[in-house]
Design an enzyme around this catalytic site. Sequence first.
Site, PDB file in Angstrom:
ATOM      1  CG  HIS A 179     -25.807  28.509  38.484  1.00  0.00           C
ATOM      2  ND1 HIS A 179     -26.777  27.945  37.700  1.00  0.00           N
ATOM      3  CD2 HIS A 179     -25.503  29.699  37.906  1.00  0.00           C
ATOM      4  CE1 HIS A 179     -27.058  28.766  36.698  1.00  0.00           C
ATOM      5  NE2 HIS A 179     -26.299  29.834  36.794  1.00  0.00           N
ATOM      6  CG  ASP A 181     -23.466  31.019  34.789  1.00  0.00           C
ATOM      7  OD1 ASP A 181     -24.665  30.766  34.603  1.00  0.00           O
ATOM      8  OD2 ASP A 181     -23.042  31.683  35.770  1.00  0.00           O
ATOM      9  CG  ASP A 293     -28.603  32.675  37.076  1.00  0.00           C
ATOM     10  OD1 ASP A 293     -29.144  33.609  37.702  1.00  0.00           O
ATOM     11  OD2 ASP A 293     -27.464  32.770  36.599  1.00  0.00           O
ATOM     12  CG  ASP A 430     -23.207  31.865  40.489  1.00  0.00           C
ATOM     13  OD1 ASP A 430     -24.269  31.211  40.533  1.00  0.00           O
ATOM     14  OD2 ASP A 430     -23.140  33.056  40.124  1.00  0.00           O
ATOM     15  CG  HIS A 568     -28.824  31.604  32.434  1.00  0.00           C
ATOM     16  ND1 HIS A 568     -28.798  30.245  32.638  1.00  0.00           N
ATOM     17  CD2 HIS A 568     -28.001  32.129  33.365  1.00  0.00           C
ATOM     18  CE1 HIS A 568     -27.996  29.969  33.640  1.00  0.00           C
ATOM     19  NE2 HIS A 568     -27.495  31.095  34.100  1.00  0.00           N
TER      20      HIS A 568
END
Length: 1171
Positions: A179, A181, A293, A430, A568
């Site tokens: 994941h 971001d 998420d 993550d 997000h």
Amino acid sequence: MPRRNIVFLCGFSFFFGSLWLMFRQLDGQQKSEIVLRSSDSRLMDMHSRLGILEDELKDSKITIQKLRSGLDDLIELSRADNAHGPRRLEIVNSIVNKEHPQPKGFPRSSFNFSVEANPTCQDLNYDGSKCDIEMNDLYGVIDWSDSNGGVWKQGFEISTNDQEWQGRVLKIHVVPHSHNDPGWLKTYEDYFRLQTRHILDNIVDHLSLDHRRRFIWAEMSYLSMWYDVADPGRREKAKNLIKNGQLEIVTGGWVMNDEANTHYFAMIDQLIEGHEWLSRTFDVIPKSSWAIDPFGHTPTMAYLLKRMGFSNMLIQRVHYSVKKEFARKKSLEFRWRQEWDKGDSTDITCHMMPFYSYDVPHTCGPDPKVCCQFDFGRLPGMRRNCPWGTPARAITDENVEERAKLLLDQYRKKSKLFGTDTLLVILGDDFRYDKMQEVEAQFSNYAKLFEYINSHRDLRAEIKFSTLSEYFDGMLSDVGGTAKLPSLAGDFFTYADRQDHYWSGYYTSRPFYKTQERNLEAHQRGAEILFSLAMPVAKSAGILDSFSKALFPLVKKSRRNLGLFQHHDGITGTAKDPVVIDYGKKIKSSIMDAKEVISRCAELVLLRNPSEFKTTKAITIDYDAILATHDQPEEKVTVVIDKTAAQPTTVVIYNSLSHDRSGLVRLIVTDHKVQVVNSDNMPVPSQTNVIWTGPTSTRLDQFELVFAATVAATGLATYKISHMPQTPHNSLSVIKILNAPSDAELCCFDDFSIETLSTSNAVFTLENEELEVSFSTRNGFMREVVTKRDNVKMEVGIDFGVYTARGGKERAGAYLFLPEGPARPHLSEADRPVVRIVAGSLLKEVHVLAKNVEHVVSLHVTNKIGPSPFGIHVTNKVDIRSGMDNKELSMRVTAPDAAARDGQTFYTDLNGLQMQKRKTDLKKIPIQANFYPMPTMAFIQNEKTRLTVLTAQPRGVASLLPSQIEIVLDRRMMQDDNRGMAQPMKDNLRTHDRFVILIERWRGGDSAKPTGANQFPSVLSHHSLLDVLHPMWTMHYKGVDPAQVSPRFKDSFVPMPGSDPGAGESNLPCSVHIVNVRSLESKERDDVPVDEAALILQNFGHECGLDSATRYKAACVASRHDNSISVQTLYPMTSIKPVSLSLQRDGDQQAVRENFVIEPMEVKSFRVTLK
Ligand SMILES: [Zn+2]
């Protein structure tokens, strides 16, 4: 008819019109004044009589002026007699109707407004979609208690035994993922440099070693960045891995977007951006979506994915009690359907993950202590460990049997929550797989486990690495197809991950940037549309190449920055301070880029000879607003009015909306005595206001000019401003100040009337044609509203509330809203803020200078054309940096006459696309659980009245009292809330919020409608929202000799034939909105656009049973019984072909020729070639 007769007729009409005008002038006397209702103030009375006398004197002057101007008109008319037919008629029209309060037709520049916009009622689904699972019903009966479920703390005990598995085989799909971001604790670029780049390198290398390995990847922002810098060998490997199915692209959006605060425009846009890149780079179209998420989930996402041709989607962050309920019923996999869908055309297969998180401890089965041992990225010596006390253990020949059985037990238990023997187990977390050692450890240890399980048939399991789509394919074939899954309608807000920790704080956190995001969205849309319309002009002028090379990179960069912020941790306001600043700078630069694109395109399309356009030359048409820094609201650029110049100053106005539009434009100018004329040189009404430098002090050198402008759909119009000492068309605002400090200097411009009033218990009233709004003279806050159309008076109050964060170990932060109790009033009864009442012929405002917020309520006068006269416009300039630590400020709009009869129902929108029914329940769930996202609007209603609040920026909303809509404006949290951000949130900025309040009443015979499961905003409400989201923008000529403006530039740009007067009902239907006209890239190069554009159209579902339907006038086709769109009313084009929403899949292949229909609530894309 002989010409002389026409002149006579026109002269007669003019005379009659003038008489009517004079009558209205006297009649309307007090309307532009502030009406004070006081019980016992004789002095006030005398004062106001004097005022009236004074006004009458002024009026006589004005009347004389008008007669003089009328004479001029007559002279012009006789000149027009020599003109050709149509032109003459237009002039006649405009003279007759000039300033006429009830026009029969409109001057040419006003286009083709339908006389009465009573839109055809659409065939809408009021009853709801009749699904197996209705979230709204479920929320009413669900057990919210946080009882201890054992190892699965938020769930229940699950047991299994070998017996159960006799004759069955569990098919386990292990899906590795990482994941990433695009900005959270580090910036997007820093994450890439330090982690993501290596993750992608590792994945590509290690997948290529063994064809059985799999991986999924979601964020195209990162994949494209990687692709740009990856060595050619790895690029080739990636292509092969995608082609052979080892590496699956899931969702394929630019980011994994937030689902609460986002608007569907930006959701679609960031998905298109990712999909276009994917199609060009890898020739692949994703079919499964992955959202592990985002903090709560919206059916809008399900809808968009479905219309983009997706088959499956996965969601994760859902309230733990909802997960538990779904797990009990084995309905974690369902067909998600839109509540407004009458059939099942919107159904999409959805998988809801059952446990607390998407990390390995919470994905292999119910027991995190066991699952954690199978995260081989936590092996001893690798930076991470298992907090449950038992460490991860590498698989060896000695322990493989015991380990495999332990893991299989978890898999079997997890599978008991689902209806099939196919199981999804995701493997990642993550920013995982950034170290080679970890990648090797995960793949090789699992390979050993797989080998053991697969070779021991008595274990009755098959296990392998899979992609998400491989899992869905297996599961669906196991269950017997999507149709076998239960259907579900509704949404998954508000999310709580544990206890009463509801994530409703992020609906408002970092509100400044949420506001800027909408600002960028509007500019981006405006730039896209005008750029696409300018392309054919550039092509025919032979400058296409230089034009597109100069501007398309800006369009492109802006798309990507807008996309990035949909992440997000972007629009949600949940990133660390330096990351927020980085986003803020990107937003700022892209707003400025979009402004440049708009102004350069305006220049091109307005040039009489477009080949004169030089891409390298200095800007000729400049924007009238700039963003000086990333953390301050936009500043208006002053437009200089040269008093001595023979030529007026020309401003250009851009209307990016789909219908011709009328409304007020606000500019900063250097002169207060001006006249504004339209492109036909007809004066338009204008008003000059002072600019405030303090509570009671004003500037002497600059003023605000407000005027009524009318601009064609997605077109441009020019207006000219010149110094004019005396003109009936311009009025100076009248200013009165309440609660002025005794030592205040009432500065000090002779021409403006500024005076103080004493505070009393009286109310004062502002009014326009539609509304009469009363305010308290004590504190300036709104009290009552009379809707003039039915002469009904109702109490509508606004006040501000404050929540205090509760104490204890776990306190509110960027994600969580944890108040200690109900809100308290922000202002006390004794507070007497300075109140300015500013009233003119077009705009009437009340400014309340309260602590932490400057609250402005405005009424617009625009001859009832356009939505703005129907709205009560609210602007809050919010600044909570002082005295508001650990507090949240909210605005409350209270209207007892609109209160829901059941005491709990209200409605909020989802992503600006649809309304969602909400039920307030303070008995079962805490205050913070009753707050919902408000991306664009909320309303309360009963069988008589609907009160809507529209918002220009996303915020959190609740209706804790049946008569109240409460919107959180800003929050300042002095600590972290333990969700990983690891810092307080105290970087508050001065933020300008804009809202519109609408009051509408149900017409008779529709009593069932207000209680239906589905509700729809009226056309007025939709148009008001579009008006506030996409304001008309002004630009002005810079460095062009004013005398050269008219010879070199056209005075308008009218790209849609429907804007042509006399073309009859050739406008778009009232409910059709042009979402975007997005230029498409060449398949070979992403910096060059091709001839084609994506035309994205929406037919918004609208309520026709409200009284606004008979009052509101707009330039749209009110009644075409089938709601069809005629191709002829769109832009001139050589082809139009329906395609899937993100343009990657062909529609029915059939090019559209004549009329076509977009069903209500649907958004559709077309590939078009504009000419
Ligand atoms: Zn994330």
